[in-house]
Write an enzyme that holds these catalytic residues in place. Sequence first.
Site, PDB file in Angstrom:
ATOM      1  N   GLU A  23      44.626  58.080  25.983  1.00  0.00           N
ATOM      2  CA  GLU A  23      44.693  56.832  26.447  1.00  0.00           C
ATOM      3  C   GLU A  23      44.750  56.007  25.315  1.00  0.00           C
ATOM      4  OE1 GLU A  23      42.308  54.033  27.780  1.00  0.00           O
ATOM      5  OE2 GLU A  23      40.739  55.399  28.381  1.00  0.00           O
ATOM      6  N   LYS A  84      47.017  45.315  28.733  1.00  0.00           N
ATOM      7  CA  LYS A  84      46.489  46.608  29.456  1.00  0.00           C
ATOM      8  C   LYS A  84      47.533  47.072  30.350  1.00  0.00           C
ATOM      9  CE  LYS A  84      42.394  47.331  32.172  1.00  0.00           C
ATOM     10  NZ  LYS A  84      41.128  46.742  32.963  1.00  0.00           N
ATOM     11  N   VAL A 104      43.790  54.729  32.059  1.00  0.00           N
ATOM     12  CA  VAL A 104      43.581  56.223  32.458  1.00  0.00           C
ATOM     13  C   VAL A 104      44.781  56.485  33.486  1.00  0.00           C
ATOM     14  CG1 VAL A 104      42.122  57.575  34.009  1.00  0.00           C
ATOM     15  CG2 VAL A 104      41.063  56.401  32.038  1.00  0.00           C
ATOM     16  N   ASP A 134      37.273  46.131  44.662  1.00  0.00           N
ATOM     17  CA  ASP A 134      37.762  46.252  43.183  1.00  0.00           C
ATOM     18  C   ASP A 134      37.631  47.623  43.163  1.00  0.00           C
ATOM     19  OD1 ASP A 134      38.598  46.296  40.743  1.00  0.00           O
ATOM     20  OD2 ASP A 134      37.556  44.623  40.059  1.00  0.00           O
ATOM     21  N   SER A 136      39.714  50.741  40.991  1.00  0.00           N
ATOM     22  CA  SER A 136      40.447  50.947  39.640  1.00  0.00           C
ATOM     23  C   SER A 136      41.498  51.995  40.226  1.00  0.00           C
ATOM     24  CB  SER A 136      39.648  51.729  38.577  1.00  0.00           C
ATOM     25  OG  SER A 136      40.540  51.939  37.624  1.00  0.00           O
ATOM     26  N   ALA A 137      42.702  51.583  39.657  1.00  0.00           N
ATOM     27  CA  ALA A 137      43.843  52.674  39.890  1.00  0.00           C
ATOM     28  C   ALA A 137      43.674  54.034  39.356  1.00  0.00           C
ATOM     29  CB  ALA A 137      45.201  51.716  39.441  1.00  0.00           C
ATOM     30  N   LYS A 155      32.600  54.829  33.837  1.00  0.00           N
ATOM     31  CA  LYS A 155      31.761  53.933  33.046  1.00  0.00           C
ATOM     32  C   LYS A 155      30.590  53.235  33.787  1.00  0.00           C
ATOM     33  CE  LYS A 155      35.826  52.497  30.648  1.00  0.00           C
ATOM     34  NZ  LYS A 155      37.107  52.819  31.644  1.00  0.00           N
TER      35      LYS A 155
HETATM   36  N1  PSU Z   1      38.038  51.841  27.831  1.00  0.00           N
HETATM   37  C1  PSU Z   1      37.776  50.518  27.368  1.00  0.00           C
HETATM   38  N2  PSU Z   1      38.198  49.304  27.722  1.00  0.00           N
HETATM   39  C2  PSU Z   1      39.120  49.441  28.832  1.00  0.00           C
HETATM   40  C3  PSU Z   1      39.308  50.669  29.348  1.00  0.00           C
HETATM   41  C4  PSU Z   1      38.562  51.861  28.725  1.00  0.00           C
HETATM   42  O1  PSU Z   1      36.859  50.443  26.397  1.00  0.00           O
HETATM   43  O2  PSU Z   1      39.699  48.455  29.255  1.00  0.00           O
HETATM   44  C5  PSU Z   1      40.506  50.834  30.277  1.00  0.00           C
HETATM   45  C6  PSU Z   1      40.615  52.384  30.575  1.00  0.00           C
HETATM   46  O3  PSU Z   1      41.960  52.650  30.101  1.00  0.00           O
HETATM   47  C7  PSU Z   1      40.457  52.449  32.172  1.00  0.00           C
HETATM   48  C8  PSU Z   1      40.518  50.953  32.642  1.00  0.00           C
HETATM   49  O4  PSU Z   1      41.499  53.235  32.749  1.00  0.00           O
HETATM   50  O5  PSU Z   1      39.878  50.303  31.627  1.00  0.00           O
HETATM   51  C9  PSU Z   1      40.033  50.719  33.768  1.00  0.00           C
HETATM   52  O6  PSU Z   1      40.258  49.480  34.179  1.00  0.00           O
HETATM   53  P1  PSU Z   1      40.159  48.868  35.741  1.00  0.00           P
HETATM   54  O7  PSU Z   1      38.511  48.785  35.962  1.00  0.00           O
HETATM   55  O8  PSU Z   1      40.532  47.386  35.494  1.00  0.00           O
HETATM   56  O9  PSU Z   1      41.165  49.711  36.613  1.00  0.00           O
HETATM   57 MN    MN Z   2      40.143  46.303  39.182  1.00  0.00          MN
END
Ligand code: PSU
Ligand code: MN
Length: 302
Positions: A23, A84, A104, A134, A136-137, A155
């Site tokens: 990614e 992003k 991802v 909330d 994540s996709a 995470k």
């Molecule tokens: N790693 C990071 N920062 C990020 C991401 C990863 O240090 O912003 C990205 C990853 O690519 C992951 C995404 O898919 O954040 C998830 O974001 P969200 O929770 O908004 O879906």
């Molecule tokens: Mn989100």
Amino acid sequence: MGALQTAEIAQALEEGTPIVALESALITHGFAPPANLDIARRMEAAIRAEGALPATIAILDGKARIGLKDRDLKRLAADRSARKVSLRDLPILLAQGANGGATVAATMALAHRAGIRVFCTGGIGGVHRGHPEDVSADLIALASTPIVTVCAGAKAILDLPRTLEYLETHGVPVIGYGTDEFPAFYSRRSGLGVDTRVETPQEVARIAQARTALGLPAALMVCVPVPEADQLPAQEAEIAIAQAVAEAEEKGIGGKAVTPFLLARMVELTGGRARQANEALLLNNARTAARIAWALQEAAGA
Ligand code: PSU
Ligand code: MN
């Protein structure tokens, strides 16, 4: 508007050389320069050292790219206005011609379309703490994209029990690689279980083959704990996470900004040790993903 592949990736796809997709949101939003270019290059090198090919996936000038030349990697790492890009953003960026780091979810979609079978990241997105709405996709992509995903769990800034519940509901096998516990990204342990434990790339390949034979739609999530020497002890991580999450709440940070905010605050609150853990787990995952890509290749040829 298909994705553009480098000549090296096109050839590897044709010849069946193992490929690992990477990614790029971690380049545009996870790490700041110059650490972002450095970690991206080191991950690619770790995959090459195992005899596999890295395919970093990103959007450049509105084109989806499968595999980046070093000059493109440099350009992306230097572009602080790169967006992003999750699934919903993909068509918008392609139409508007901007640069973006693929999350991802977006990377999985593009990698699978290109015929790549293994994908490596640090930690997947999931359900946010205090905000079960909330989601994540990344989780939706895991449920619907049959690619082997190598990560260090979700995470730890997230609600891990709810994230695991979602994965269970949506049929995503969660595999502990050398562990009985779901790793907590910065830390090796979370106190939560996995669906099975494996010790070798060949075991992962067998599960992937069985999944494919059944025609099931979900990814396999292969969870590799951060190397012991680089982990952040769980209690220490928890204290920093609680503070970072409270600050995000106070400042009213939400939507796509919340994950990058929390990760950056974790680095500050731990005096850089969160970054050390993050880098170590990314390199470890890259090596493991390359070995799994080889095992899949060998299993397919057998
Ligand atoms: N790693 C990071 N920062 C990020 C991401 C990863 O240090 O912003 C990205 C990853 O690519 C992951 C995404 O898919 O954040 C998830 O974001 P969200 O929770 O908004 O879906
Ligand atoms: Mn989100």
